[in-house]
Design a protein around this motif. Structure first.
Motif, PDB file in Angstrom:
ATOM      1  N   ALA A  81       0.749  -1.046  -0.047  1.00  0.00           N
ATOM      2  CA  ALA A  81       0.048  -0.023  -0.003  1.00  0.00           C
ATOM      3  C   ALA A  81       0.913   1.328   0.033  1.00  0.00           C
ATOM      4  O   ALA A  81       0.679   2.149  -0.809  1.00  0.00           O
ATOM      5  N   ILE A  82       1.861   1.309   0.855  1.00  0.00           N
ATOM      6  CA  ILE A  82       2.850   2.321   0.710  1.00  0.00           C
ATOM      7  C   ILE A  82       3.434   2.492  -0.598  1.00  0.00           C
ATOM      8  O   ILE A  82       3.826   3.842  -0.967  1.00  0.00           O
ATOM      9  N   ASP A 128      -4.101  -2.596  -7.526  1.00  0.00           N
ATOM     10  CA  ASP A 128      -5.032  -2.483  -6.363  1.00  0.00           C
ATOM     11  C   ASP A 128      -5.690  -3.642  -5.984  1.00  0.00           C
ATOM     12  O   ASP A 128      -5.768  -3.985  -4.809  1.00  0.00           O
ATOM     13  N   ARG A 129      -5.851  -4.650  -6.838  1.00  0.00           N
ATOM     14  CA  ARG A 129      -6.622  -5.789  -6.662  1.00  0.00           C
ATOM     15  C   ARG A 129      -5.605  -6.821  -5.795  1.00  0.00           C
ATOM     16  O   ARG A 129      -6.229  -7.528  -4.894  1.00  0.00           O
ATOM     17  N   GLU A 147      -7.178   0.094   7.554  1.00  0.00           N
ATOM     18  CA  GLU A 147      -6.386   1.425   7.324  1.00  0.00           C
ATOM     19  C   GLU A 147      -5.516   1.443   6.066  1.00  0.00           C
ATOM     20  O   GLU A 147      -5.674   2.174   5.242  1.00  0.00           O
ATOM     21  N   MET A 148      -4.663   0.199   5.925  1.00  0.00           N
ATOM     22  CA  MET A 148      -3.748   0.328   5.030  1.00  0.00           C
ATOM     23  C   MET A 148      -4.373   0.055   3.570  1.00  0.00           C
ATOM     24  O   MET A 148      -3.900   0.547   2.616  1.00  0.00           O
ATOM     25  N   GLU A 149      -5.731  -0.768   3.644  1.00  0.00           N
ATOM     26  CA  GLU A 149      -6.239  -0.792   2.292  1.00  0.00           C
ATOM     27  C   GLU A 149      -6.880   0.378   1.931  1.00  0.00           C
ATOM     28  O   GLU A 149      -6.932   0.620   0.597  1.00  0.00           O
ATOM     29  N   ARG A 150      -7.211   1.603   2.902  1.00  0.00           N
ATOM     30  CA  ARG A 150      -7.584   2.865   2.456  1.00  0.00           C
ATOM     31  C   ARG A 150      -6.518   3.384   1.759  1.00  0.00           C
ATOM     32  O   ARG A 150      -6.541   4.137   0.813  1.00  0.00           O
ATOM     33  N   ALA A 201      -4.247   5.654  -3.339  1.00  0.00           N
ATOM     34  CA  ALA A 201      -3.261   5.671  -4.482  1.00  0.00           C
ATOM     35  C   ALA A 201      -4.065   5.554  -5.741  1.00  0.00           C
ATOM     36  O   ALA A 201      -3.656   6.121  -6.823  1.00  0.00           O
ATOM     37  N   VAL A 202      -5.208   4.649  -5.842  1.00  0.00           N
ATOM     38  CA  VAL A 202      -5.798   4.558  -7.070  1.00  0.00           C
ATOM     39  C   VAL A 202      -6.489   5.720  -7.335  1.00  0.00           C
ATOM     40  O   VAL A 202      -6.470   6.133  -8.488  1.00  0.00           O
ATOM     41  N   ASN A 203      -7.149   6.598  -6.185  1.00  0.00           N
ATOM     42  CA  ASN A 203      -7.875   7.813  -6.612  1.00  0.00           C
ATOM     43  C   ASN A 203      -6.787   8.783  -7.239  1.00  0.00           C
ATOM     44  O   ASN A 203      -7.240   9.459  -8.147  1.00  0.00           O
TER      45      ASN A 203
END
Length: 218
Positions: free
Chosen positions: A25-26, A51-52, A91-94, A99-101
């Motif tokens: 995620a980071i 992201d998947r 939290e990390m999934e967010r 990143a996707v946004n």
């Protein structure tokens, strides 16, 4: 003893998956801002596709924790630990979602020249990524004292967020047709600011894990 050893092994596996999720995620978050600043649309598409893997890993962690609770029925500190793992994974999934946004904003901008000021966006990104990486290490070491210091970095990011928005708005006054770019870069600023907020949430979760009490770093 055998039951306890089995529990420790399963818990270690789940914790390693959390570390893997954090690193993915980071990395995605950091590179999404790189893609924006470099106008790299191809990189943006790659990040959206990847992201998947972050989503799947978060789901695996949730499933593992449910099985762990069902089979081992942890109590007290053990139960706190597995619940904090679930919250940290969320939290990390967010962070991955941000990143996707940001990647989507990069695609919307395309190869359009960035005429509005982006220096503070880059500084915000640098602080947020450092915050997240340092927080990951604190989760591994369970260093509560450093967690409070790290959470205070969020104030710096909040201040930069306000300054960045002001600069972007003022710059549009002297540039014709910059309104669309203003909107997209403002969204990016917000995603970075929110990522830092999630890092602060992780610090609060660490406090709960170690002390068994809720505490707000504000």
């Amino acid at each position: 003893m055998v039951v306890r050893e089995k529990y420790e092994q399963e818990l270690t596996r789940v914790q390693q998956r959390l570390v893997d999720l954090c690193e993915l995620a980071i990395h995605a978050f950091d590179h999404s801002v790189d893609g924006l600043l470099q106008k790299d649309v191809e990189k943006a598409w790659v990040l959206i596709d990847q992201d998947r893997f972050i989503n799947r890993l978060e789901q695996h962690i949730q499933d593992d924790v449910l099985l762990l609770i069902a089979k081992q029925q942890p109590v007290a500190t053990d139960l706190r630990r597995v619940m904090v793992i679930v919250k940290a994974a969320s939290e990390m999934e967010r962070i991955g979602d941000y990143a996707v946004n940001i990647a989507k904003e990069t695609i919307r901008l395309g190869e359009t020249e960035l005429t509005l000021p982006i220096e503070k966006i880059d500084r915000m990104r640098g602080l947020a990524v450092k915050m997240l990486r340092d927080m990951l290490q604190l989760f591994i070491t369970e260093n509560l004292l450093e967690a409070k210091v790290l959470a205070e970095m969020d104030d710096q990011i909040d201040a930069l967020y306000g300054e960045a928005l002001t600069e972007l708005l003022e710059a549009t006054h002297t540039q014709t047709g910059a309104e669309s770019q203003l909107q997209q870069l403002s969204f990016v600023c917000k995603y970075i600011e929110r990522a830092a907020d999630h890092a602060t949430n992780l610090a609060e979760s660490l406090f709960y894990l170690v002390k068994g009490k809720h505490y707000a770093f504000d």
